[in-house]
Design a protein around this motif. Sequence first.
Motif, PDB file in Angstrom:
ATOM      1  N   ALA A  37       0.857  -1.214   0.081  1.00  0.00           N
ATOM      2  CA  ALA A  37       0.062  -0.222  -0.104  1.00  0.00           C
ATOM      3  C   ALA A  37       0.930   1.172   0.043  1.00  0.00           C
ATOM      4  O   ALA A  37       0.238   2.499  -0.104  1.00  0.00           O
ATOM      5  N   ARG A  38       2.036   1.274   0.238  1.00  0.00           N
ATOM      6  CA  ARG A  38       3.041   2.400   0.087  1.00  0.00           C
ATOM      7  C   ARG A  38       4.252   2.123  -0.715  1.00  0.00           C
ATOM      8  O   ARG A  38       4.740   1.230  -0.803  1.00  0.00           O
ATOM      9  N   LYS A  48      -8.851  -7.427  -2.539  1.00  0.00           N
ATOM     10  CA  LYS A  48      -7.702  -6.458  -2.325  1.00  0.00           C
ATOM     11  C   LYS A  48      -6.740  -6.801  -0.978  1.00  0.00           C
ATOM     12  O   LYS A  48      -5.644  -6.927  -1.186  1.00  0.00           O
ATOM     13  N   ARG A  54      -6.424  -1.709   8.165  1.00  0.00           N
ATOM     14  CA  ARG A  54      -6.170  -0.559   7.571  1.00  0.00           C
ATOM     15  C   ARG A  54      -6.840  -0.356   6.228  1.00  0.00           C
ATOM     16  O   ARG A  54      -6.926   0.694   5.911  1.00  0.00           O
ATOM     17  N   LEU A  55      -6.809  -1.365   5.403  1.00  0.00           N
ATOM     18  CA  LEU A  55      -7.654  -1.519   4.145  1.00  0.00           C
ATOM     19  C   LEU A  55      -8.994  -0.832   4.456  1.00  0.00           C
ATOM     20  O   LEU A  55      -9.550  -0.318   3.624  1.00  0.00           O
ATOM     21  N   CYS A  56      -9.641  -1.490   5.670  1.00  0.00           N
ATOM     22  CA  CYS A  56     -11.037  -1.331   5.651  1.00  0.00           C
ATOM     23  C   CYS A  56     -11.419   0.156   5.969  1.00  0.00           C
ATOM     24  O   CYS A  56     -12.510   0.872   5.940  1.00  0.00           O
ATOM     25  N   GLU A  57     -10.277   0.877   6.678  1.00  0.00           N
ATOM     26  CA  GLU A  57     -10.537   2.460   6.828  1.00  0.00           C
ATOM     27  C   GLU A  57     -11.117   3.031   5.526  1.00  0.00           C
ATOM     28  O   GLU A  57     -11.718   3.990   5.439  1.00  0.00           O
ATOM     29  N   GLY A  58     -10.396   2.676   4.123  1.00  0.00           N
ATOM     30  CA  GLY A  58     -11.027   3.500   3.209  1.00  0.00           C
ATOM     31  C   GLY A  58     -12.137   3.266   2.738  1.00  0.00           C
ATOM     32  O   GLY A  58     -12.750   4.036   1.731  1.00  0.00           O
ATOM     33  N   TYR A  59     -12.790   2.346   3.375  1.00  0.00           N
ATOM     34  CA  TYR A  59     -14.322   1.905   2.867  1.00  0.00           C
ATOM     35  C   TYR A  59     -15.307   2.368   3.872  1.00  0.00           C
ATOM     36  O   TYR A  59     -16.613   2.203   3.822  1.00  0.00           O
ATOM     37  N   GLY A  60     -14.637   3.032   5.125  1.00  0.00           N
ATOM     38  CA  GLY A  60     -15.674   3.098   6.247  1.00  0.00           C
ATOM     39  C   GLY A  60     -16.365   1.928   6.772  1.00  0.00           C
ATOM     40  O   GLY A  60     -17.369   1.955   7.350  1.00  0.00           O
TER      41      GLY A  60
END
Length: 341
Positions: free
Chosen positions: A71-72, A154, A203-209
Amino acid sequence: MAKIKLEYIWLDGYTPSAYLRSKTKIVDGDVSSFSLEDCDDWGFDGSSTKQAEGSSSDCVLKPVAIYPDGARENGFLVMSEVMLPDGTPHPSNARATISDDPGLWVGLEQEYFLYQDGRPLGWPENGFPEGQGKYYTGVGYRFVGDIAREIVEKHLDLCIYAGINHEGINAEVAKGQWEFQVFGKGAYKACDQIHVARYILLRLCEGYGVDVEWHCKPISGDWNGSGMHCNFSTDYMRETGGKEYFMKLMDAFEKYKDEHIAAYGPDNHLRLTGLHETQSIDKFSWGVADRGASIRVPHSFVKNDYKGYLEDRRPNSEGDPYAIVGRVQQTVTEVEEEFKK
């Protein structure tokens, strides 16, 4: 030389289940050759993580495993143990309580729910969805919704990029419930990778709320809870085995039933009811291909003169892999040391 982003990850001191924490350190280095040996010990404020008092708040992060961070750009994920300033393990450091026997092979099946707006993904605002039965390994919007599939795909790609040894993913029995499996040779490997895979998913789920619900029984009633079944084998179990050895091992698992339950995650009494593919928490049983047993024995194990692997179905989804594997390791080692005399 490049600016490399190191995300140090550790477990805090909250009980009964620790939370994952992380922070970023920027260093100069060669990305192509960067390794664990290039990661220095670091520090953090333990008074903010229930791991120290404010009057003496310094805690130390000791890197133990490193993974490329998909992711970075120029990023790595650094799994770390928490140490005291004198170099000894912090009391919250469960990893330091187990030994890394390379002959102990471990596969962990991490189940979880995806939540949004206080309910599992795909559940109506009021009431319940259609009952269980069609969601397990389900396909189609009606059964798995829309963003859930995108998230788990993802997550899988990010974990594979990191070198985490995923063995598979699938939709689980309840709507909004999913699973991934991780395998490792050695007591540390699968445990480290489960924690890093959990971190990647959060961390991934942060971007989906979207939130990840690890609790073993977030929804009461006629719905499956979430487990983290522990598949395990040792050199002796794979190469020698035998019915006499197996029966002694099952006797030991029954003898230490309460100790295993204590290590297998909080609130397991809500999940281990004897229903929904579980054995009751106050009982111990084993059975061939029996998903309602405490320990499921594969058909192949019996056919191969009681050699192979076994599945302990009691550990739950919120359990600490280090504690789970450590307890299994302790019981199996005791039996094998006695049996080899």
